[in-house]
Design an enzyme around this catalytic site. Structure first.
Site, short mmCIF file in Angstrom:
data_model
loop_
_atom_site.label_atom_id
_atom_site.label_comp_id
_atom_site.label_asym_id
_atom_site.label_seq_id
_atom_site.Cartn_x
_atom_site.Cartn_y
_atom_site.Cartn_z
N ASP A 45 -0.68 -5.30 7.48
CA ASP A 45 -0.97 -5.98 8.75
C ASP A 45 -2.48 -6.14 8.92
O ASP A 45 -2.95 -6.75 9.89
CB ASP A 45 -0.31 -5.29 9.95
CG ASP A 45 -0.86 -3.90 10.22
OD1 ASP A 45 -1.62 -3.37 9.38
OD2 ASP A 45 -0.52 -3.34 11.29
N GLU A 101 -5.07 7.83 5.23
CA GLU A 101 -6.26 7.01 5.51
C GLU A 101 -7.29 7.78 6.32
O GLU A 101 -6.96 8.46 7.30
CB GLU A 101 -5.86 5.73 6.27
CG GLU A 101 -7.09 4.88 6.62
CD GLU A 101 -6.79 3.45 7.03
OE1 GLU A 101 -5.62 3.03 7.00
OE2 GLU A 101 -7.76 2.75 7.39
N LYS A 110 6.36 -0.25 5.37
CA LYS A 110 5.40 0.81 5.72
C LYS A 110 5.29 0.90 7.24
O LYS A 110 5.21 -0.13 7.91
CB LYS A 110 4.02 0.54 5.12
CG LYS A 110 2.98 1.59 5.54
CD LYS A 110 1.70 1.50 4.76
CE LYS A 110 0.73 0.49 5.30
NZ LYS A 110 0.33 0.72 6.71
O1 KIV Z 1 -2.70 -3.04 6.65
C1 KIV Z 1 -3.15 -2.57 5.59
O2 KIV Z 1 -3.67 -3.27 4.73
C2 KIV Z 1 -3.02 -1.13 5.40
C3 KIV Z 1 -3.75 -0.50 4.25
C4 KIV Z 1 -5.21 -0.66 4.37
C5 KIV Z 1 -3.33 0.88 4.01
O3 KIV Z 1 -2.37 -0.49 6.15
#
Ligand code: KIV
Length: 267
Positions: A47, A184, A116
């Site tokens: 996102d 993260e 995710k």
């Molecule tokens: O949205 C994204 O790209 C992410 C990554 C940076 C882990 O969550």
């Protein structure tokens, strides 16, 4: 040569074998092709698209429809890498029913192979429900960008007395059925400790060298996003000046009449 699709069991196996897992983001067809040709194991349709693709200041405005659009474009590249769809803010937090339905849409309509979600212990019930219906879930703990307002900015998490909470989050998401977890913006020593403690792979971003894998945003490593350059990013190319330079040359040549020539014309 036959291209063998990367699967969830192979990602789990990589931790056992001590092979580091490589992850990059992609949001569209051409970048999915390029990133896959580069040999990554996982493409995350993040996102982060809301920031680096759509120009928002945070990931919060990103919608399900926007994410589905990106996931479908990435899948059209037919990548060998496992495709993980990031769940946007408010698509999974309100109820288990919302979470299962929206995660299901990413698999059924988008063609993603996993999803995710951000959050640790507080999202364990969601991770459990979604993985129970056989949708593989990658968790994301530590600095979770969708929690920007609670955190008061994009700040390193898990320092000093917060470390125990991050370890508890890691154990909670593993227990709930996540197949991997993004760590993260946490201290490197804590990330290494979590990696040693968990049986599922840890994928670091701003979490030091002790994780099982690494993820970065493609626009960051290519020097395409000049607005932000976090400390944890390594730039492998500086594409922004190359692209503006090519555009400037095109503009100059069209204005001067140098392009198009006969070579670019039909008789
Ligand atoms: O949205 C994204 O790209 C992410 C990554 C940076 C882990 O969550």
């Amino acid at each position: 040569m036959m291209r063998k699709k990367i699967t969830i069991p192979e990602i789990l196996q990589m931790k056992q074998a001590g092979r580091r897992i490589t992850v990059l983001t992609a949001y569209d067809f051409p970048f999915a092709r390029l990133v896959d040709d580069g040999g990554v194991d996982i493409i995350l349709v993040g996102d982060s698209a809301g920031v680096v693709f759509s120009g928002h200041d945070t990931t919060l405005p990103v919608t399900m429809d926007e994410m589905l659009y990106h996931v479908k474009a990435v899948k059209r590249a037919d990548p060998r890498a496992l495709v993980v769809a990031d769940m946007p803010f408010m698509s999974y937090q309100v109820s288990i029913e919302d979470a299962c339905r929206n995660c299901g849409r990413m698999i059924k309509e988008g063609g993603a192979e996993a999803v995710k979600v951000e959050g640790g212990s507080s999202m364990a019930h969601v991770i459990r429900a979604v993985s129970t219906i056989d949708i593989p879930v990658m968790a994301h703990i530590g600095l979770t960008p969708q929690s920007v307002h609670r955190m008061g900015g994009y700040k390193v998490q898990g320092r000093k007395d917060q470390a125990e909470r991050i370890m508890d989050d890691a154990l909670a998401v593993q227990h709930a059925g996540a197949f991997a977890v993004v760590l993260e913006g946490i201290p490197a020593a804590l990330a290494a400790e979590i990696t040693a403690e968990l049986t599922i792979p840890t994928i670091g971003i701003g979490a030091g060298p002790g994780c099982d894998g690494q993820v970065l945003v493609i626009h960051d490593i290519l020097g395409l996003c000049e607005k932000y350059s976090p400390k944890f990013v390594k730039r492998y190319a500086e594409l922004a000046p190359l692209i503006s330079g090519a555009v400037k040359q095109y503009v100059d040549e069209v204005r001067s009449g140098e392009f198009p020539t006969e070579e670019h014309s039909f008789s």
